[in-house]
Scaffold this active site. Sequence first.
Site, PDB file in Angstrom:
ATOM      1  N   LYS A  63       3.314 -17.180  -3.372  1.00 21.10           N
ATOM      2  CA  LYS A  63       2.204 -17.363  -4.331  1.00 21.10           C
ATOM      3  C   LYS A  63       2.386 -16.290  -5.409  1.00 21.10           C
ATOM      4  CE  LYS A  63      -1.314 -16.175  -5.675  1.00 21.10           C
ATOM      5  NZ  LYS A  63      -1.406 -15.667  -7.077  1.00 21.10           N
TER       6      LYS A  63
ATOM      7  N   GLU B 296       2.516  -3.453  -0.253  1.00 23.34           N
ATOM      8  CA  GLU B 296       3.121  -2.540  -1.241  1.00 23.34           C
ATOM      9  C   GLU B 296       2.125  -2.398  -2.371  1.00 23.34           C
ATOM     10  OE1 GLU B 296       5.827  -0.933  -1.202  1.00 23.34           O
ATOM     11  OE2 GLU B 296       7.045  -1.919   0.324  1.00 23.34           O
TER      12      GLU B 296
ATOM     13  N   CYS C 198       5.013   0.508 -10.299  1.00 24.31           N
ATOM     14  CA  CYS C 198       4.175   1.207  -9.324  1.00 24.31           C
ATOM     15  C   CYS C 198       4.706   2.595  -8.970  1.00 24.31           C
ATOM     16  CB  CYS C 198       4.068   0.361  -8.070  1.00 24.31           C
ATOM     17  SG  CYS C 198       5.679  -0.135  -7.476  1.00 24.31           S
TER      18      CYS C 198
ATOM     19  N   GLU D 206      -4.409   5.020 -11.169  1.00 25.17           N
ATOM     20  CA  GLU D 206      -3.181   4.406 -11.660  1.00 25.17           C
ATOM     21  C   GLU D 206      -3.513   3.726 -12.991  1.00 25.17           C
ATOM     22  OE1 GLU D 206      -1.694   0.793  -9.695  1.00 25.17           O
ATOM     23  OE2 GLU D 206       0.259   1.771  -9.716  1.00 25.17           O
TER      24      GLU D 206
HETATM   25  P1  NAD Z   1      -3.121  -7.764  -8.231  1.00 26.55           P
HETATM   26  O1  NAD Z   1      -3.462  -7.070  -6.962  1.00 26.55           O
HETATM   27  O2  NAD Z   1      -4.186  -8.069  -9.195  1.00 26.55           O
HETATM   28  O3  NAD Z   1      -2.423  -9.180  -7.941  1.00 26.55           O
HETATM   29  C1  NAD Z   1      -1.269  -9.279  -7.162  1.00 26.55           C
HETATM   30  C2  NAD Z   1      -1.205 -10.660  -6.556  1.00 26.55           C
HETATM   31  O4  NAD Z   1      -2.297 -10.820  -5.646  1.00 26.55           O
HETATM   32  C3  NAD Z   1      -1.299 -11.817  -7.541  1.00 26.55           C
HETATM   33  O5  NAD Z   1      -0.410 -12.834  -7.127  1.00 26.55           O
HETATM   34  C4  NAD Z   1      -2.741 -12.263  -7.407  1.00 26.55           C
HETATM   35  O6  NAD Z   1      -2.941 -13.624  -7.750  1.00 26.55           O
HETATM   36  C5  NAD Z   1      -2.977 -12.053  -5.923  1.00 26.55           C
HETATM   37  N1  NAD Z   1      -4.372 -11.877  -5.521  1.00 26.55           N
HETATM   38  C6  NAD Z   1      -5.406 -11.428  -6.274  1.00 26.55           C
HETATM   39  N2  NAD Z   1      -6.536 -11.380  -5.527  1.00 26.55           N
HETATM   40  C7  NAD Z   1      -6.198 -11.775  -4.286  1.00 26.55           C
HETATM   41  C8  NAD Z   1      -6.912 -11.898  -3.052  1.00 26.55           C
HETATM   42  N3  NAD Z   1      -8.219 -11.611  -2.960  1.00 26.55           N
HETATM   43  N4  NAD Z   1      -6.247 -12.307  -1.952  1.00 26.55           N
HETATM   44  C9  NAD Z   1      -4.928 -12.587  -2.015  1.00 26.55           C
HETATM   45  N5  NAD Z   1      -4.195 -12.492  -3.152  1.00 26.55           N
HETATM   46  C10 NAD Z   1      -4.827 -12.089  -4.270  1.00 26.55           C
HETATM   47  O7  NAD Z   1      -1.964  -6.867  -8.872  1.00 26.55           O
HETATM   48  P2  NAD Z   1      -1.277  -7.052 -10.280  1.00 26.55           P
HETATM   49  O8  NAD Z   1      -2.265  -6.599 -11.294  1.00 26.55           O
HETATM   50  O9  NAD Z   1      -0.648  -8.397 -10.400  1.00 26.55           O
HETATM   51  O10 NAD Z   1      -0.083  -5.990 -10.180  1.00 26.55           O
HETATM   52  C11 NAD Z   1      -0.215  -4.657 -10.523  1.00 26.55           C
HETATM   53  C12 NAD Z   1      -0.389  -3.791  -9.305  1.00 26.55           C
HETATM   54  O11 NAD Z   1       0.671  -3.996  -8.386  1.00 26.55           O
HETATM   55  C13 NAD Z   1      -0.367  -2.316  -9.607  1.00 26.55           C
HETATM   56  O12 NAD Z   1      -1.420  -1.669  -8.920  1.00 26.55           O
HETATM   57  C14 NAD Z   1       0.964  -1.847  -9.065  1.00 26.55           C
HETATM   58  O13 NAD Z   1       1.027  -0.509  -8.708  1.00 26.55           O
HETATM   59  C15 NAD Z   1       1.152  -2.746  -7.907  1.00 26.55           C
HETATM   60  N6  NAD Z   1       2.566  -2.843  -7.561  1.00 26.55           N
HETATM   61  C16 NAD Z   1       2.996  -2.218  -6.427  1.00 26.55           C
HETATM   62  C17 NAD Z   1       4.324  -2.248  -6.093  1.00 26.55           C
HETATM   63  C18 NAD Z   1       4.829  -1.556  -4.869  1.00 26.55           C
HETATM   64  O14 NAD Z   1       5.903  -1.885  -4.442  1.00 26.55           O
HETATM   65  N7  NAD Z   1       4.113  -0.643  -4.286  1.00 26.55           N
HETATM   66  C19 NAD Z   1       5.221  -2.943  -6.893  1.00 26.55           C
HETATM   67  C20 NAD Z   1       4.757  -3.582  -8.035  1.00 26.55           C
HETATM   68  C21 NAD Z   1       3.401  -3.530  -8.353  1.00 26.55           C
END
Ligand code: NAD
Length: 492
Positions: free
Chosen positions: A187, A263, A297, A396
């Site tokens: 997804k 992650e 991240c 962040e």
């Molecule tokens: P997000 O948490 O908003 O969304 C990530 C994914 O989760 C999307 O596919 C979204 O549709 C889905 N999602 C949203 N709400 C959900 C729920 N309630 N249940 C299940 N899935 C849900 O994150 P983003 O804004 O897309 O990405 C940025 C964030 O990701 C930053 O905080 C960054 O640090 C983190 N990130 C972490 C890593 C790592 O490896 N630690 C790598 C890349 C990004």
Amino acid sequence: MTAVAQQIGDPRLLINGELRESESGATFDNVNPATEEVLGVVADATEADTDAAIAAARKAFDETAWSTDHDFRANCLRQLHDALVAETELIRQELIAEVGAPLLITYGPQLDAPLADGLLWPAQRIATYPWERDLPEGNAFGMRSWRKVAKEPVGVVGAITPWNYPFEITINKLGQALATGNTVVVKPAPDTPWTSTRFGRLIAEKTDIPAGVVNVVPSSDHMRGEQLVVDPRVDLISFTGSTDTGRRIMAAGAPTLKRLFLELGGKSAQIYLDDADLETALGMASFTVCSHAGQGCAMPTRMLLPRSRYEEGLALVEQSFKAVGYGDPADANNIMGPLISEKQRERVLGLIDAGVKEGARLVLGGGRPSHLPKGWYVEPTVFADVDNSMTIAQKEIFGPVLVVIPFDNDDDAVRIANDNQYGLSGMVTSGDEGRALNVAKRIRTGTIGVNGGVWYGADSPFGGYKASGIGRQNGDEGFEQYLETKTYAGGL
Ligand code: NAD
């Protein structure tokens, strides 16, 4: 639709081996963050589509030899690798268009680096991994038994991805989950759906991966992710994204005792000890924070400088940030393109505003660049005289914003670096490697670079302490993330 969209951007879902529209026929727009123009559309998976994808993954796991045929899986991963390699240049264009990823970064972490080994390393590990091991003969309760420990796939994996490094994250999730014999429902983030629909098409058309083993369901509705989390047919959620969403997933997964691999976010520190060669080291300061507009991240966005050399260091940082090339991500001179969306830009600008209000000194940037009226850009930004308790030091930001914090001695640097909810990554630089290592050992993060060392690779575990997550991507630790352990005993 632009000319680019005709070559890139598969709009179809993959469910049970079939590339198809959403059952409702609905689509949503994929928008170029550098131009704000609609690139094209993608099918908008509904609850029924997601349900069908989960059912297909469950059936493929329970009723095919996928989970047990190691050689077949290795071959399929190599087929997928070859298919991706054949389309490398189209993937590059797609990442520039839908992610706003700078061309330069696609030659590294955004594409070429994970493409090189993201599938091949786990495929090779299938042949060498100790799937079974013997224990010595047992004599529990006076009964003799032979015993062995076996590793088995967890089952159906729900892979939920963010928008910032969609190729890197998708390939590393698929490589490890498939090599270990799981089936998957992907997804993707709504902002960057095409990277994953390309994986779907290549899996369906160019590999022998059986129907249902991989399903791809982009959706404009985040709740399709939550549907994977609450469904009892899904055994494990492999999630990369924000810490807030990670917490929500933990709570929603509790009733089904979901296995979780999370992650999450970071606020990593780059520390320069007082014997460091600042002139050389700080030349890269802007790259570590501004590449891909800070949307990484693991970026070390808190800089810790020794108080005794603070102004000297700050001047070098300013010089480095002034040299940042940014703008059109397709221009090879730019290390920084736009942020992914207007919402993200407003969030970043709001945090910059909080920094000013809380009394940090804005040295550079802080606003929207006047020469880039279209696209969701923010200027490379540096704050000095930051106290680690300020909002901009604790949260962040996920934008091109560096905060520079002074410290008194090595103990103070360790204290400040660890004084944050996150624990993802970091860097330590010193003229004495032993001294840098002593500091690195005390930093509570899942990865750390010493004197410019780079920890990244398919064989190298990556993940977070504390609020940065649970579990590891890549390496043997990542591989085992997707395995269960079964202990056998046979009467003698
Ligand atoms: P997000 O948490 O908003 O969304 C990530 C994914 O989760 C999307 O596919 C979204 O549709 C889905 N999602 C949203 N709400 C959900 C729920 N309630 N249940 C299940 N899935 C849900 O994150 P983003 O804004 O897309 O990405 C940025 C964030 O990701 C930053 O905080 C960054 O640090 C983190 N990130 C972490 C890593 C790592 O490896 N630690 C790598 C890349 C990004």
